[in-house]
Write a protein that holds these residues in place. Structure first.
Motif, short mmCIF file in Angstrom:
data_model
loop_
_atom_site.label_atom_id
_atom_site.label_comp_id
_atom_site.label_asym_id
_atom_site.label_seq_id
_atom_site.Cartn_x
_atom_site.Cartn_y
_atom_site.Cartn_z
N ALA A 88 0.84 -1.20 0.00
CA ALA A 88 0.00 0.00 0.00
C ALA A 88 0.88 1.25 0.00
O ALA A 88 0.57 2.23 -0.69
CB ALA A 88 -0.94 -0.01 1.20
N CYS A 89 1.96 1.21 0.74
CA CYS A 89 2.90 2.32 0.76
C CYS A 89 3.52 2.53 -0.62
O CYS A 89 3.64 3.66 -1.10
CB CYS A 89 3.99 2.08 1.80
SG CYS A 89 5.25 3.37 1.87
N ALA A 90 3.92 1.44 -1.28
CA ALA A 90 4.52 1.53 -2.60
C ALA A 90 3.55 2.18 -3.60
O ALA A 90 3.93 3.07 -4.37
CB ALA A 90 4.94 0.15 -3.09
N LYS A 91 2.30 1.76 -3.55
CA LYS A 91 1.29 2.34 -4.45
C LYS A 91 1.09 3.83 -4.16
O LYS A 91 0.99 4.64 -5.08
CB LYS A 91 -0.03 1.58 -4.31
CG LYS A 91 0.03 0.17 -4.86
CD LYS A 91 -1.26 -0.58 -4.64
CE LYS A 91 -1.18 -1.98 -5.23
NZ LYS A 91 -2.44 -2.73 -5.07
N ARG A 92 1.04 4.17 -2.88
CA ARG A 92 0.86 5.57 -2.47
C ARG A 92 2.04 6.43 -2.91
O ARG A 92 1.87 7.50 -3.48
CB ARG A 92 0.67 5.65 -0.95
CG ARG A 92 0.61 7.08 -0.41
CD ARG A 92 0.40 7.11 1.10
NE ARG A 92 1.39 6.39 1.87
CZ ARG A 92 2.63 6.83 2.12
NH1 ARG A 92 3.06 7.98 1.65
NH2 ARG A 92 3.45 6.10 2.86
N GLU A 93 3.25 5.94 -2.66
CA GLU A 93 4.44 6.71 -3.00
C GLU A 93 4.60 6.90 -4.50
O GLU A 93 4.99 7.97 -4.96
CB GLU A 93 5.69 6.05 -2.41
CG GLU A 93 5.82 6.20 -0.91
CD GLU A 93 6.09 7.63 -0.45
OE1 GLU A 93 6.52 8.48 -1.26
OE2 GLU A 93 5.87 7.90 0.75
N LEU A 94 4.31 5.86 -5.29
CA LEU A 94 4.41 6.00 -6.75
C LEU A 94 3.47 7.09 -7.24
O LEU A 94 3.86 7.95 -8.03
CB LEU A 94 4.11 4.67 -7.45
CG LEU A 94 4.23 4.71 -8.97
CD1 LEU A 94 5.66 4.97 -9.41
CD2 LEU A 94 3.70 3.41 -9.57
N LEU A 95 2.25 7.09 -6.75
CA LEU A 95 1.27 8.10 -7.15
C LEU A 95 1.70 9.48 -6.67
O LEU A 95 1.69 10.44 -7.45
CB LEU A 95 -0.12 7.75 -6.60
CG LEU A 95 -1.21 8.78 -6.89
CD1 LEU A 95 -1.44 8.93 -8.39
CD2 LEU A 95 -2.50 8.39 -6.17
N GLU A 96 2.06 9.61 -5.39
CA GLU A 96 2.42 10.91 -4.85
C GLU A 96 3.60 11.53 -5.60
O GLU A 96 3.56 12.70 -5.98
CB GLU A 96 2.78 10.79 -3.36
CG GLU A 96 1.60 10.61 -2.44
CD GLU A 96 2.01 10.46 -0.99
OE1 GLU A 96 1.12 10.19 -0.17
OE2 GLU A 96 3.21 10.61 -0.65
N GLU A 97 4.66 10.74 -5.79
CA GLU A 97 5.90 11.29 -6.32
C GLU A 97 5.91 11.42 -7.84
O GLU A 97 6.59 12.29 -8.37
CB GLU A 97 7.09 10.46 -5.86
CG GLU A 97 7.32 10.54 -4.37
CD GLU A 97 8.55 9.81 -3.90
OE1 GLU A 97 9.27 9.19 -4.72
OE2 GLU A 97 8.81 9.86 -2.68
N THR A 98 5.20 10.53 -8.55
CA THR A 98 5.30 10.52 -10.01
C THR A 98 3.97 10.78 -10.71
O THR A 98 3.97 11.10 -11.90
CB THR A 98 5.84 9.16 -10.51
OG1 THR A 98 4.83 8.16 -10.33
CG2 THR A 98 7.12 8.77 -9.80
N GLY A 99 2.86 10.57 -10.04
CA GLY A 99 1.56 10.67 -10.67
C GLY A 99 1.10 9.38 -11.33
O GLY A 99 -0.03 9.28 -11.79
N TYR A 100 1.97 8.38 -11.35
CA TYR A 100 1.63 7.11 -12.02
C TYR A 100 0.97 6.13 -11.05
O TYR A 100 1.23 6.13 -9.85
CB TYR A 100 2.89 6.45 -12.58
CG TYR A 100 3.36 7.03 -13.89
CD1 TYR A 100 3.09 6.41 -15.10
CD2 TYR A 100 4.11 8.22 -13.92
CE1 TYR A 100 3.53 6.94 -16.30
CE2 TYR A 100 4.56 8.76 -15.12
CZ TYR A 100 4.26 8.12 -16.30
OH TYR A 100 4.70 8.65 -17.49
N THR A 101 0.11 5.29 -11.62
CA THR A 101 -0.40 4.11 -10.93
C THR A 101 0.06 2.91 -11.75
O THR A 101 0.49 3.06 -12.90
CB THR A 101 -1.94 4.13 -10.84
OG1 THR A 101 -2.49 4.26 -12.15
CG2 THR A 101 -2.42 5.27 -9.95
N ALA A 102 -0.02 1.73 -11.17
CA ALA A 102 0.41 0.51 -11.86
C ALA A 102 -0.65 -0.56 -11.67
O ALA A 102 -1.30 -0.64 -10.62
CB ALA A 102 1.75 0.04 -11.31
N THR A 103 -0.81 -1.40 -12.70
CA THR A 103 -1.79 -2.50 -12.63
C THR A 103 -1.14 -3.80 -12.18
O THR A 103 -1.85 -4.73 -11.79
CB THR A 103 -2.46 -2.72 -13.99
OG1 THR A 103 -1.46 -3.01 -14.98
CG2 THR A 103 -3.25 -1.48 -14.41
N ASP A 104 0.19 -3.88 -12.25
CA ASP A 104 0.89 -5.13 -11.91
C ASP A 104 2.02 -4.81 -10.94
O ASP A 104 2.93 -4.05 -11.26
CB ASP A 104 1.45 -5.77 -13.19
CG ASP A 104 2.18 -7.08 -12.94
OD1 ASP A 104 1.91 -7.74 -11.91
OD2 ASP A 104 3.03 -7.44 -13.76
#
Length: 184
Positions: A88-104
């Motif tokens: 959950a932290c990884a998903k949050r940090e990716l979105l916060e810092e880069t704007g990206y989400t990931a499906t896999d």
């Protein structure tokens, strides 16, 4: 099996209690029976994201790091909040810092980056199926994002342009994953 190497805590005190880090000072008994002091940083743990884009490039960051007084090239990463699961932290940090989400999302490994003076661990994740969105930087967070090839990363490591340990380890894992030498 390794009991002849183990140090046993006798006493423990909190030497420093900061808003982010805490410094612990323990008295321990060495394997030879003698007492000594161990000071170490208590850290809640963090995650590192290896964001692999569909075109084979990776999403990187450039961020100023105050203790070293320079800008570093890094994979996105961030501290795990209390009670937060690492993924959950990884998903949050990716979105916060880069704007990206990931499906896999795939767990890669756990590393301990400063075992002599900190209990910090970092969980590395490979993120694929990236979808661009709007980043949500924290108020005190300033960084640039850019795309690079895995070959660029390896060259920059060799040239000393990337020295951040989490990024070096993540790049070596990425190389093994892409070459199908190591499977997740």
């Amino acid at each position: 099996m390794d009991n002849h190497l183990k140090e046993i805590r006798i006493d423990s005190t909190l030497a420093y209690d900061g808003s982010f880090l805490k410094v612990q000072r323990d008295t321990v008994r060495l394997p030879n029976g003698q007492p000594t002091t161990r000071e170490y940083i208590k850290h809640p743990g963090a995650v590192v994201i290896i964001p692999l884009l569909d075109d084979g490039s990776v999403l990187m960051e450039r961020q100023f790091r105050y203790p070293i007084n320079r800008v570093f090239i890094e994979f996105p990463a961030g501290k795990i909040d209390p009670g937060e699961a690492p993924l959950a932290c990884a998903k949050r940090e990716l979105l916060e810092e880069t704007g990206y989400t990931a499906t896999d999302w795939q767990f890669v490994c756990t590393i301990h980056n400063a075992i002599a003076y900190a209990d910090e661990h970092l969980d590395l994740y490979l993120a694929r199926g990236l979808v661009e969105g709007e980043r949500q930087l924290d108020d005190e967070e300033f960084l640039d994002t850019f795309k690079a090839t895995p070959d660029d990363l390896m060259m920059w490591i060799r040239e000393g342009k990337i020295t951040d340990v989490k990024t070096v380890i993540g790049a070596f894992w990425l190389e093994k994953i892409l070459n199908e030498t190591w499977k997740l």
